[in-house]
Design an enzyme around this catalytic site. Structure first.
Site, PDB file in Angstrom:
ATOM      1  N   ARG A  53       0.840  -1.214   0.000  1.00 20.02           N
ATOM      2  CA  ARG A  53       0.000   0.000   0.000  1.00 20.02           C
ATOM      3  C   ARG A  53       0.867   1.254   0.000  1.00 20.02           C
ATOM      4  O   ARG A  53       0.553   2.245  -0.655  1.00 20.02           O
ATOM      5  CB  ARG A  53      -0.950  -0.013   1.200  1.00 20.02           C
ATOM      6  CG  ARG A  53      -1.954   1.130   1.169  1.00 20.02           C
ATOM      7  CD  ARG A  53      -3.054   0.984   2.197  1.00 20.02           C
ATOM      8  NE  ARG A  53      -2.554   1.132   3.557  1.00 20.02           N
ATOM      9  CZ  ARG A  53      -3.281   0.909   4.652  1.00 20.02           C
ATOM     10  NH1 ARG A  53      -4.551   0.528   4.533  1.00 20.02           N
ATOM     11  NH2 ARG A  53      -2.763   1.063   5.841  1.00 20.02           N
ATOM     12  N   LYS A 152      -2.655   7.177   1.681  1.00 19.28           N
ATOM     13  CA  LYS A 152      -2.465   7.434   3.122  1.00 19.28           C
ATOM     14  C   LYS A 152      -1.412   8.524   3.230  1.00 19.28           C
ATOM     15  O   LYS A 152      -0.247   8.286   3.556  1.00 19.28           O
ATOM     16  CB  LYS A 152      -2.040   6.135   3.821  1.00 19.28           C
ATOM     17  CG  LYS A 152      -2.391   6.104   5.287  1.00 19.28           C
ATOM     18  CD  LYS A 152      -2.322   4.704   5.841  1.00 19.28           C
ATOM     19  CE  LYS A 152      -2.198   4.695   7.346  1.00 19.28           C
ATOM     20  NZ  LYS A 152      -3.264   5.367   8.083  1.00 19.28           N
ATOM     21  N   GLU A 185     -16.117   6.238   5.889  1.00 20.17           N
ATOM     22  CA  GLU A 185     -15.226   5.608   6.861  1.00 20.17           C
ATOM     23  C   GLU A 185     -15.147   6.534   8.061  1.00 20.17           C
ATOM     24  O   GLU A 185     -15.972   7.433   8.202  1.00 20.17           O
ATOM     25  CB  GLU A 185     -13.843   5.366   6.246  1.00 20.17           C
ATOM     26  CG  GLU A 185     -13.126   6.627   5.785  1.00 20.17           C
ATOM     27  CD  GLU A 185     -11.691   6.387   5.337  1.00 20.17           C
ATOM     28  OE1 GLU A 185     -11.098   5.360   5.698  1.00 20.17           O
ATOM     29  OE2 GLU A 185     -11.157   7.264   4.635  1.00 20.17           O
TER      30      GLU A 185
HETATM   31  N1  PXG Z   1      -9.272   4.830   7.305  1.00 26.41           N
HETATM   32  C1  PXG Z   1      -8.352   5.764   7.590  1.00 26.41           C
HETATM   33  C2  PXG Z   1      -8.579   7.156   7.169  1.00 26.41           C
HETATM   34  C3  PXG Z   1      -7.187   5.390   8.270  1.00 26.41           C
HETATM   35  O1  PXG Z   1      -6.252   6.309   8.545  1.00 26.41           O
HETATM   36  C4  PXG Z   1      -7.999   3.112   8.362  1.00 26.41           C
HETATM   37  C5  PXG Z   1      -9.117   3.545   7.670  1.00 26.41           C
HETATM   38  C6  PXG Z   1      -7.835   1.658   8.693  1.00 26.41           C
HETATM   39  O2  PXG Z   1      -6.887   1.077   7.825  1.00 26.41           O
HETATM   40  P1  PXG Z   1      -5.960  -0.129   8.294  1.00 26.41           P
HETATM   41  O3  PXG Z   1      -5.155  -0.450   7.079  1.00 26.41           O
HETATM   42  O4  PXG Z   1      -5.147   0.377   9.447  1.00 26.41           O
HETATM   43  O5  PXG Z   1      -6.851  -1.233   8.691  1.00 26.41           O
HETATM   44  C7  PXG Z   1      -6.995   4.049   8.667  1.00 26.41           C
HETATM   45  C8  PXG Z   1      -5.753   3.637   9.407  1.00 26.41           C
HETATM   46  C9  PXG Z   1      -3.356   6.277  14.445  1.00 26.41           C
HETATM   47  C10 PXG Z   1      -3.486   5.225  13.405  1.00 26.41           C
HETATM   48  O6  PXG Z   1      -2.298   6.358  15.079  1.00 26.41           O
HETATM   49  C11 PXG Z   1      -4.377   5.378  12.358  1.00 26.41           C
HETATM   50  C12 PXG Z   1      -4.493   4.391  11.396  1.00 26.41           C
HETATM   51  C13 PXG Z   1      -3.724   3.258  11.490  1.00 26.41           C
HETATM   52  C14 PXG Z   1      -2.817   3.114  12.515  1.00 26.41           C
HETATM   53  C15 PXG Z   1      -2.698   4.097  13.499  1.00 26.41           C
HETATM   54  O7  PXG Z   1      -4.315   7.056  14.630  1.00 26.41           O
HETATM   55  N2  PXG Z   1      -5.397   4.605  10.381  1.00 26.41           N
END
Ligand code: PXG
Length: 293
Positions: A53, A152, A185
């Site tokens: 990703r 991201k 989301e």
């Molecule tokens: N949507 C958004 C906008 C994100 O930033 C997810 C969905 C979930 O994706 P994953 O691949 O993690 O299942 C994310 C992920 C934090 C933190 O410190 C945020 C994320 C991941 C890890 C830590 O706030 N966001």
């Protein structure tokens, strides 16, 4: 505890000495990408998926990562080893690198790679038991035609604005809609609802990150025999769902019991949600790239 060692462009620095330039375009413009990754039981969970990703995001913003995927994986593993990580949280950042005060990435000769391996603070255990109360943010998720939420990116202001709304409402997370009012989301989690034993999640194209935990949840739910459909839905469908849950690297799988003051289902983390939480925990505990041989 010993001081954390941070990877910056091939070298390791004590946390207090780990610094990047104020001329880095990641700092000046939010120009770059990142990943948030978990380690469970001495393994990096879904390592390949996160690396893939990251490189897809780099491609989308026309950024050349100065490491091969194999080198990047080794850097991740080595940073974990140097910090004795068994269970933890890894933040991988690739910024456009040092340039001048103009916008143009053409002035940034080399992207910069930073890896932080640390511990993670979860939502309180009680919230996993009882479920989470959340709100819908008035801030809409970025339109994919402007800045695709699949990237991201280091520019998380869109999500932060929604998080501020959550903070002000005294809840830990906010649901975000797109400009058409379709549920996308959350600020850092993907969203699922369950109605009549069928599980629904928004398709990525409405404006959401292609979450790695989301993919795991879909796979596990299907293995458990549930039908999972990627389909657009609105707040009406969400308010009237039997169950709702969020997925994310930080949150894992967590039940949602109230949205904008509307009680979801019978007001406790749902039955299917709880099953999925258990199955996820078990799955995550023995999966992934081994950190120590
Ligand atoms: N949507 C958004 C906008 C994100 O930033 C997810 C969905 C979930 O994706 P994953 O691949 O993690 O299942 C994310 C992920 C934090 C933190 O410190 C945020 C994320 C991941 C890890 C830590 O706030 N966001």
């Amino acid at each position: 505890m010993e001081e954390r060692l941070i990877y910056i462009d091939g070298d390791y620095y004590n946390k207090s000495e780990a610094k990047v330039s104020v001329f880095d375009h990641g700092f000046l413009y939010g120009d770059g990408i990142f990943e948030g990754i978990r380690a469970y039981n001495g393994r990096i969970f879904k390592c390949k998926e996160h690396i893939d990703r990251l490189y897809q995001g780099a491609k989308a913003i026309d950024l050349n990562i100065p490491l091969s995927k194999t080198e990047m994986t080794e850097a991740l593993l080595e940073t974990c080893r140097k910090n004795n990580i068994k269970d933890g949280y890894i933040r991988l950042i690739v910024s456009r690198g040092i340039g001048d005060l103009g916008l143009s990435p053409a002035k940034c000769p080399k992207a910069s790679v930073v890896i932080i391996a640390d511990s993670i603070v979860l939502y309180p255990a009680e919230m996993y038991e009882k479920g989470m109360k959340v709100i819908t943010a008035s801030t809409r998720r970025n339109n994919p035609a402007s800045l695709d939420p699949q990237i991201k990116s280091l520019n998380y202001l869109n999500n932060i604005l929604a998080k501020i709304e959550a903070n002000r409402a005294g809840v830990p997370e906010a649901i975000m809609l797109n400009t058409m009012g379709v549920v996308c989301e959350c600020t850092g989690d993907n969203i699922f609802i369950i109605k009549d034993n069928v599980i629904y999640t928004p398709p990525i194209y409405v404006g959401a990150l292609d979450g790695i935990t989301r993919a795991v949840a879909i796979e596990l739910a299907e293995k458990m025999g549930y039908k999972v459909i990627e389909k657009e839905f609105t707040l009406f469908n969400l308010y009237n769902a039997d169950e709702c849950f969020f997925t994310g690297t930080a949150a894992e799988v967590i039940g949602v019991t109230e949205v904008d003051g509307r009680v979801i289902g019978d007001g406790v983390a749902g039955k299917i949600t709880r099953k999925l939480m258990d199955v996820f925990k078990e799955y995550a505990s023995d999966q992934g790239e081994p950190i120590y041989s």
